[in-house]
Design an enzyme around this catalytic site. Structure first.
Site, PDB file in Angstrom:
ATOM      1  N   PRO A   1      15.154  40.397 -10.445  1.00 42.80           N
ATOM      2  CA  PRO A   1      15.838  39.113 -10.251  1.00 42.80           C
ATOM      3  C   PRO A   1      17.349  39.246 -10.059  1.00 42.80           C
ATOM      4  O   PRO A   1      17.942  38.516  -9.257  1.00 42.80           O
ATOM      5  CB  PRO A   1      15.512  38.344 -11.533  1.00 42.80           C
ATOM      6  CG  PRO A   1      14.197  38.891 -11.966  1.00 42.80           C
ATOM      7  CD  PRO A   1      14.249  40.354 -11.619  1.00 42.80           C
ATOM      8  N   ASP A   2      17.987  40.169 -10.772  1.00 44.14           N
ATOM      9  CA  ASP A   2      19.449  40.248 -10.714  1.00 44.14           C
ATOM     10  C   ASP A   2      19.987  40.595  -9.333  1.00 44.14           C
ATOM     11  O   ASP A   2      20.826  39.852  -8.794  1.00 44.14           O
ATOM     12  CB  ASP A   2      19.957  41.242 -11.756  1.00 44.14           C
ATOM     13  CG  ASP A   2      19.869  40.690 -13.164  1.00 44.14           C
ATOM     14  OD1 ASP A   2      20.777  39.955 -13.574  1.00 44.14           O
ATOM     15  OD2 ASP A   2      18.877  40.989 -13.853  1.00 44.14           O
ATOM     16  N   PRO A   3      19.570  41.695  -8.696  1.00 41.23           N
ATOM     17  CA  PRO A   3      20.122  41.973  -7.366  1.00 41.23           C
ATOM     18  C   PRO A   3      19.700  40.960  -6.314  1.00 41.23           C
ATOM     19  O   PRO A   3      20.455  40.701  -5.368  1.00 41.23           O
ATOM     20  CB  PRO A   3      19.591  43.376  -7.047  1.00 41.23           C
ATOM     21  CG  PRO A   3      18.427  43.575  -7.946  1.00 41.23           C
ATOM     22  CD  PRO A   3      18.724  42.804  -9.188  1.00 41.23           C
TER      23      PRO A   3
ATOM     24  N   ALA B   1      21.972  38.071  -6.829  1.00 39.06           N
ATOM     25  CA  ALA B   1      23.320  38.461  -6.418  1.00 39.06           C
ATOM     26  C   ALA B   1      23.518  38.284  -4.920  1.00 39.06           C
ATOM     27  O   ALA B   1      24.528  37.720  -4.471  1.00 39.06           O
ATOM     28  CB  ALA B   1      23.593  39.906  -6.816  1.00 39.06           C
TER      29      ALA B   1
END
Length: 436
Positions: free
Chosen positions: A189-191, A194
């Site tokens: 989920p994070d990248p 981003a």
């Protein structure tokens, strides 16, 4: 760069109140294309990816320090923080103090974008939510990058990537049945968020240039995850099927898996789309007759006989180097990829040719490669402009040059704890030691 030597986002100023991964990476992407990104932290609550203020036993195993050594200032040496925050300026402001809030508002007046990733309600408690920032600067762009979004019954929940993979629906189809759901390992989920957040900021800047209006963006990380598994929802809506984990297999392709190779923990992924590719694989294996075998003659038969087929392929792949197999399979028209570890990624000739890694000279840490590629603009390529900021490194520069504060005013703020360069806990330990 453009003909005048400027990067595409030169002249854009962003106040970065994000922490850990998604927000910091998004803002680093924009900073690499010329935006002036000011990372705003405080000595009371700095970006947790900096690591511990005082490194305890085993800190070198939890956090990533050069040579596993936290040094005297571990909060300025953590590798993940550095990789996600280079090209930024660093400012500390205690937003729990009226003086810190007032200074932030003054920065908003001379900025274009504010991005934050606090839990819902924190910015309002500071007196810095969108209505209040809009009163300061009517055309300000603000992005709230929260776990669940700003509204709804679960809006106050906090989470990290591993949790978002579960609630977003990704973990339900990741892993091997009948085992428990499996996280991706890198917390995808994070990248993903981003990249989306960086694009949304650029879109908002375009919208403002076209209309003269500011914009508020409510970006839910959980909903972003759910959006990338849309086929899971549609399969249930249209067919009443609840998809389950398939490991490395595929619903319509066979063979489709990751197979062991020569050497310790070496693997190659093979994904066969059609009969022609399967025939090419069989010829490369020295088993052309398998393409005519009734068990494997078409994709339906191959899917029905996957266990047997995987054993045959694995017996062949175990005899070969994983990189050599990738090259040979690709040359034969069979989609394949070697499973590369961190050491192999740094040495990978394709990534080197693409300049995916660049050397970053980080004061107090050394010179190390950092990830840099993935997005290339041929007229205005991204640049490494400066190392990641040490905590509060640019306090004087920002407060003097952008807000016009005098040296005496800055010293007063430092004395009152509104700004600083050392985490609050470290300061307290020094005071206690001096009193002994």
């Amino acid at each position: 760069m453009t003909g005048d030597g400027k990067l595409p986002l030169s002249g854009v100023r962003i106040l970065d109140l994000t922490h850990v991964w998604a927000g910091p990476l998004a803002m680093r992407i924009l900073a690499s294309f010329g935006a002036e990104v000011i990372k705003v932290e405080s000595t009371r609550r700095y970006d947790m990816s900096r690591g511990e203020a005082v490194a305890g036993p085993g800190a070198g195993r939890v956090f990533i320090y050069p040579n596993a050594d936290p040094g005297d200032e571990p909060w300025n040496r953590e590798a993940r923080f550095i990789e996600r925050n280079y090209n930024k300026l660093g400012l500390t402001l205690d937003l729990t103090r009226p003086a810190g809030v007032e200074l932030f508002k003054r920065l908003v007046r001379v900025s274009d974008v504010v991005v934050e990733s606090f839990r819902v309600g924190v910015m309002a408690n500071f007196g810095l939510d969108y209505p209040q920032l809009r009163a300061v600067k009517p055309d300000i762009i603000m992005v709230s990058l929260s776990s669940q979004g700003q509204t709804g019954p679960e809006s106050g929940y906090g989470s990290f990537g591993a949790v978002l993979e579960q609630t977003g629906g990704l973990a339900a189809i990741t892993g091997y049945e009948p085992d428990a759901p499996t996280a991706t390992g890198t917390f995808i989920p994070d990248p993903v968020v981003a990249a989306l957040a960086a694009g949304l900021v650029v879109a908002a800047l375009h919208f403002r240039r076209r209309t003269g209006l500011g914009l508020y963006i409510d970006l839910s990380q959980r909903e972003t995850v759910t959006a990338i598994v849309g086929e899971v929802i549609m399969d249930y809506v249209m067919n009443g099927r609840v998809q389950r984990p398939m490991g490395n297999r595929h619903p319509t392709m066979a063979p489709h898996g990751v197979y062991p190779c020569a050497g310790e923990d070496r693997w190659v992924a093979i994904a066969v789309e059609d009969d022609a590719q399967f025939a090419a694989l069989c010829r490369l294996m020295g088993r052309p007759e398998l393409a005519e075998d009734p068990r494997f003659a078409d994709v339906v038969s191959r899917r029905r006989s996957q266990d047997e087929l995987d054993l045959i392929i694995a017996e062949w792949t175990r005899q070969h180097d994983h990189l050599d197999l990738m090259y040979r399979l690709q040359a034969a028209g069979v989609p394949a990829g070697a499973v590369l570890d961190g050491r192999e990624l740094l040495a990978d000739p394709h990534l080197k040719a693409r300049q995916f890694f660049r050397e970053l000279d980080q004061p107090g840490v050394g010179r190390y490669p950092v990830s840099f590629g993935g997005l290339k603009l041929h007229r205005t390529p991204a640049q490494i402009l400066r190392p990641a900021p040490r905590l509060g490194e640019h306090n004087e520069y920002i407060l003097e040059n952008l807000l016009g504060l005098t040296r005496e005013e800055i010293l007063t703020l430092e004395g009152e704890g509104v700004i600083g360069r050392v985490p609050l806990g470290v300061v307290r330990r020094e005071v206690e030691t001096n009193n002994d």
